[in-house]
Scaffold this motif. Structure first.
Motif, PDB file in Angstrom:
ATOM      1  N   UNK B  69       0.826  -1.206   0.000  1.00  0.00           N
ATOM      2  CA  UNK B  69       0.000   0.000   0.000  1.00  0.00           C
ATOM      3  C   UNK B  69       0.865   1.264   0.000  1.00  0.00           C
ATOM      4  N   UNK B  71       3.153   2.422   2.052  1.00  0.00           N
ATOM      5  CA  UNK B  71       3.191   3.177   3.312  1.00  0.00           C
ATOM      6  C   UNK B  71       4.604   3.597   3.671  1.00  0.00           C
ATOM      7  N   UNK B  72       5.592   3.032   2.993  1.00  0.00           N
ATOM      8  CA  UNK B  72       7.001   3.403   3.160  1.00  0.00           C
ATOM      9  C   UNK B  72       7.578   3.023   4.514  1.00  0.00           C
ATOM     10  N   UNK B  73       6.918   2.101   5.219  1.00  0.00           N
ATOM     11  CA  UNK B  73       7.474   1.670   6.501  1.00  0.00           C
ATOM     12  C   UNK B  73       8.790   0.913   6.297  1.00  0.00           C
ATOM     13  N   UNK B  76      11.507   3.312   5.779  1.00  0.00           N
ATOM     14  CA  UNK B  76      11.892   3.957   7.038  1.00  0.00           C
ATOM     15  C   UNK B  76      12.781   3.017   7.846  1.00  0.00           C
ATOM     16  N   UNK B  89      -2.807   6.542  -6.604  1.00  0.00           N
ATOM     17  CA  UNK B  89      -4.157   6.159  -6.218  1.00  0.00           C
ATOM     18  C   UNK B  89      -4.566   4.883  -6.940  1.00  0.00           C
ATOM     19  N   UNK B  95      -8.580  -0.722  -0.832  1.00  0.00           N
ATOM     20  CA  UNK B  95      -7.445   0.113  -0.434  1.00  0.00           C
ATOM     21  C   UNK B  95      -7.342   1.339  -1.312  1.00  0.00           C
ATOM     22  N   UNK B  96      -6.603   2.339  -0.787  1.00  0.00           N
ATOM     23  CA  UNK B  96      -6.548   3.654  -1.426  1.00  0.00           C
ATOM     24  C   UNK B  96      -5.329   3.812  -2.317  1.00  0.00           C
ATOM     25  N   UNK B  97      -4.242   3.182  -1.895  1.00  0.00           N
ATOM     26  CA  UNK B  97      -2.956   3.572  -2.432  1.00  0.00           C
ATOM     27  C   UNK B  97      -2.114   2.341  -2.739  1.00  0.00           C
ATOM     28  N   UNK B 121       1.516  -4.934   6.121  1.00  0.00           N
ATOM     29  CA  UNK B 121       0.595  -5.600   5.208  1.00  0.00           C
ATOM     30  C   UNK B 121       1.123  -6.955   4.733  1.00  0.00           C
TER      31      UNK B 121
END
Lengths: 536, 192
Positions: B69, B71-73, B76, B89, B95-97, B121
């Motif tokens: 998705x 989220x770039x976790x 990070x 999008x 889901x959105x992304x 995820x």
């Protein structure tokens, strides 16, 4: 001043201040969602509940945001009742929250995340099905993710109190409540995107900043909005030399907590523009790309031939209300010392629409950020003298600062400039001004500039560069400095801080100004009082 | 200053060399009957332990869509800063992304597995694909399509790092009908 007690310690704070702000001044953070310093307290989120002594020895729960400090008040911020309450409120708020933090654009600056981490219980006891209302398109700039909303009503109060347009309201009842617009009346006012800033969660988002890189990547640059003479203080969020978002920066004397949508989104026009990448020189009636030394030689020899042929006052200078005070000062200095001319002009933008919100936030009619400062530096606030000079043949050459992305020349000015023997222009794109020139230097846009600007009130404020100049463009101050040097005059340094010091000694009203004094909130020139009421 | 070292006089056996040669041959002979420590790679492949941290893959869900998705976790968490993600999008209802670009620079990667641990995820995983070969540096930057292709190639693999981690992870939420909880245990995981 009032003496109050918080958790058995005495503090002295300002009387009449609200408890959240007073505690914040003392470095104590009271968690809250619905309270915003720019809006009237509402007390609906119940997150800021603390205990206050209501009768001697007896404590009762109160909302901190609606409490005004009076002498002798006694509070408990960390009693079991208060902590329990926060935990309970967090649980209620998270009942229907989708927890889609991974793809929510608010993640990282979300109050719900922060408070949940600090005060929440860490897991959910909710076993029923979560409510999933669909997302809504509220207006041209704003989308509402209804599932994420916690109904703090900051947005509805913003539309009631600040813009006075009241587009937003809460419909339905109880657990079905949601934020909505009236049928056929979208959230479309001049300040609508502010609701996304004040939304404490990711419910209201701007369509401009959706599915963008995560917020912790951005470098934040404090600068000014170049959209109008109000000079709203802004913070740009920059990544890989690109602006992703503009947000208003609090300055009570100028823009309060807000800015208008036009100013907020104007960075697109600037950074997407087809910029000049190298100097241009007119060869056989056509503008051609040349190297910097070539263009500099052409400019200097052109200016010399005008001055030699027609006498000292044959060169005029025209400043720009898009340029900083320092650049306009250098231009006027170049005019006085190198051209021996005192004919100066200012190429002003035609006035647009002025607007004042219900709360007093102003959008100025003057759509250039530094008309007042440029006027102070040049001693001229129109092109009248220049046009007269060209008309009677005393001015044969001009040195013009351009730099406006939306520049269009009025026909009479274009016609007058067309009669000149020699025209040097600084510009950021091939505008119709640059099109008339003999030499064009590619200058910087306001987002690339370091310096000061003076807004309509007469407040001198700092401009900071978000990224270096695009391609072959250079700072206008540096170009002017080099031209001055080639013309054989002592221009001094081209560092804007040093130039401001020089200005402070020479220009009336700017005495004693330094970068340190201007700071990040600006300072009134000449110690004047604001000539216009401050914004919201 | 030079030091004069007198060479020791060799015995007859040493001068013959034969005893030493025979000794060496015997050692070689002994090894013929010992267990082999080498293998005939690549004809024979090594069996890697579960949770081995080989090349990454981007997992797909049951409908064969990318799980990520954006989220770039992972980016990070990455200590080598080798992951670059750009979101976009999606029209999917759940889901959105999703990522428009997802790049892992395999030359920078230190194969620590923190990205897999960070993923909320279960979208990024590490496989036992260890054959990271390329002739240019650009080829070693794996993009979204290459990472999804690695999922297709390793779809049947049991015991990927993600699967191992998921097994050892505490349940995300407590079972339904749980008793009223006491104070949160220190370091306890979980969400809402």
């Amino acid at each position: 001043m009032a003496t109050i007690t918080i958790d058995d310690r005495q503090y002295t704070v300002e009387e009449g201040r609200n408890l959240i702000d007073a505690a914040a001044d003392l470095g104590i953070d009271i968690p809250h969602f619905c309270y915003h310093p720019g809006l009237a307290p509402d007390g609906n989120c119940r997150m800021c509940l603390t205990e206050m002594e209501i009768r001697p020895g007896q404590f009762g729960i109160v909302t901190s945001c609606t409490i005004r400090i009076k002498d002798g008040m006694n509070f408990r911020f960390n009693s079991p009742a208060v902590l329990d309450n926060r935990k309970g409120i967090m649980e209620f708020l998270l009942i229907n929250h989708p927890l889609d933090c991974p793809w929510c654009d608010q993640a990282g600056e979300c109050k719900l995340q922060d408070h949940s981490f600090d005060h929440g219980r860490g897991h959910s006891r909710f076993v029923e099905t979560k409510r999933v209302p669909p997302k809504k398109d509220l207006g041209p700039h704003i989308t509402l993710y209804t599932t994420r909303c916690i109904l703090c009503q900051r947005c509805t109060r913003f539309c009631d109190e600040i813009t006075g347009t009241s587009e937003l309201g809460v419909v339905q009842m109880g657990s079905k409540s949601e934020i909505a617009t009236f049928e056929g009346v979208p959230l479309d006012n001049k300040m609508s995107a502010n609701v996304a800033d004040i939304c404490p969660v990711g419910a209201l988002v701007t369509k401009d900043f959706l599915y963008k890189p995560r917020i912790w990547h951005y470098e934040k640059v404090n600068t000014l909005c170049p959209g109008c003479a109000t000079g709203c203080n802004t913070t740009l969020e920059v990544l890989h030399q690109k602006i992703y978002r503009t947000r208003p920066r609090h300055n009570e004397a100028v823009n309060g907590h807000w800015m208008c949508d036009e100013g907020r989104f104007c960075y697109h026009d600037w950074q997407d523009a087809d910029r000049l990448q190298s100097p241009l020189k007119r060869v056989d009636g056509e503008l051609r790309q040349v190297t910097w030394p070539d263009a500099m030689d052409a400019a200097v020899s052109g200016i010399r031939s005008v001055l030699d042929g027609e006498g000292d006052s044959a060169m005029g200078v025209v400043g720009s209300s898009m340029a900083t005070n320092e650049e306009n000062y250098l231009l006027s200095k170049l005019g006085k010392e190198a051209f021996g001319s005192s004919t100066t002009g200012l190429n002003r933008k035609p006035d647009g629409e002025a607007w004042t919100s219900k709360s007093g936030f102003r959008i100025a009619a003057d759509k250039a950020p530094n008309s007042r400062g440029a006027g102070d530096m040049l001693g001229a606030d129109s092109l009248d003298d220049i046009l007269r000079g060209i008309g009677d043949g005393t001015i044969r050459g001009l040195y013009v600062l351009g730099g406006d992305i939306g520049q269009t020349l009025p026909p009479e000015v274009a016609e007058a400039f067309g009669k000149l023997d020699f025209l040097v222009v600084h510009d950021v794109r091939l505008s119709d001004l640059a099109d008339l020139a003999d030499v064009v230097f590619p200058g910087a846009i306001p987002f690339e500039k370091n310096g000061t600007m003076t807004n309509a009130q007469g407040r001198v404020q700092r401009l900071n560069p978000a990224f270096p100049q695009a391609g072959g463009a250079r700072e206008d101050g540096a170009i002017l400095g080099y031209v001055g040097q080639r013309m054989g005059i002592e221009m001094g340094g081209t560092d804007p801080a040093e130039i401001l010091e020089e200005i402070s000694g020479r220009v009336e009203g700017y005495g004693g100004l330094t970068y340190d004094l201007v700071g990040d909130q600006g300072v009134m020139k000449g110690g004047e009082e604001p000539s216009e009421a401050a914004g919201g | 200053m030079a030091i004069v070292v007198e060479a020791r006089k060799m015995t007859l056996a040493e001068r013959l060399y034969l005893p030493a040669v025979i000794k060496g041959m015997l050692l070689t002979l002994a090894h013929l009957f010992k267990k082999k420590v080498t293998m005939q790679y690549p004809e024979v492949q090594k069996i890697l332990p579960p949770g081995y941290r080989g090349a990454h893959r981007l997992n797909k869900d049951e409908q064969d869509r990318i799980k990520c998705v954006a989220c770039e976790m992972c980016a990070v968490a990455c200590p080598a800063d080798c992951i670059t993600i750009e979101g976009m999008e999606t029209e999917w209802s759940d889901r959105e992304k999703i990522p428009r670009t997802f790049q892992i620079d395999m030359l920078r990667c230190i194969f620590c597995g923190m990205c897999v641990e960070a993923c909320p995820e279960d979208a990024i995983d590490m496989t036992d694909n260890i054959e990271l070969v390329a002739t240019t540096r650009e080829e070693m930057i794996w993009d979204r399509e290459r990472l999804l292709k690695n999922f297709d190639e390793t779809r049947d693999q049991q015991g990927t790092l993600g699967q191992v981690l998921r097994k050892s992870r505490k349940p995300f939420t407590r079972p339904r009908g749980d008793q009223l909880p006491g104070p949160p245990s220190p370091g306890g995981s979980g969400g809402h």
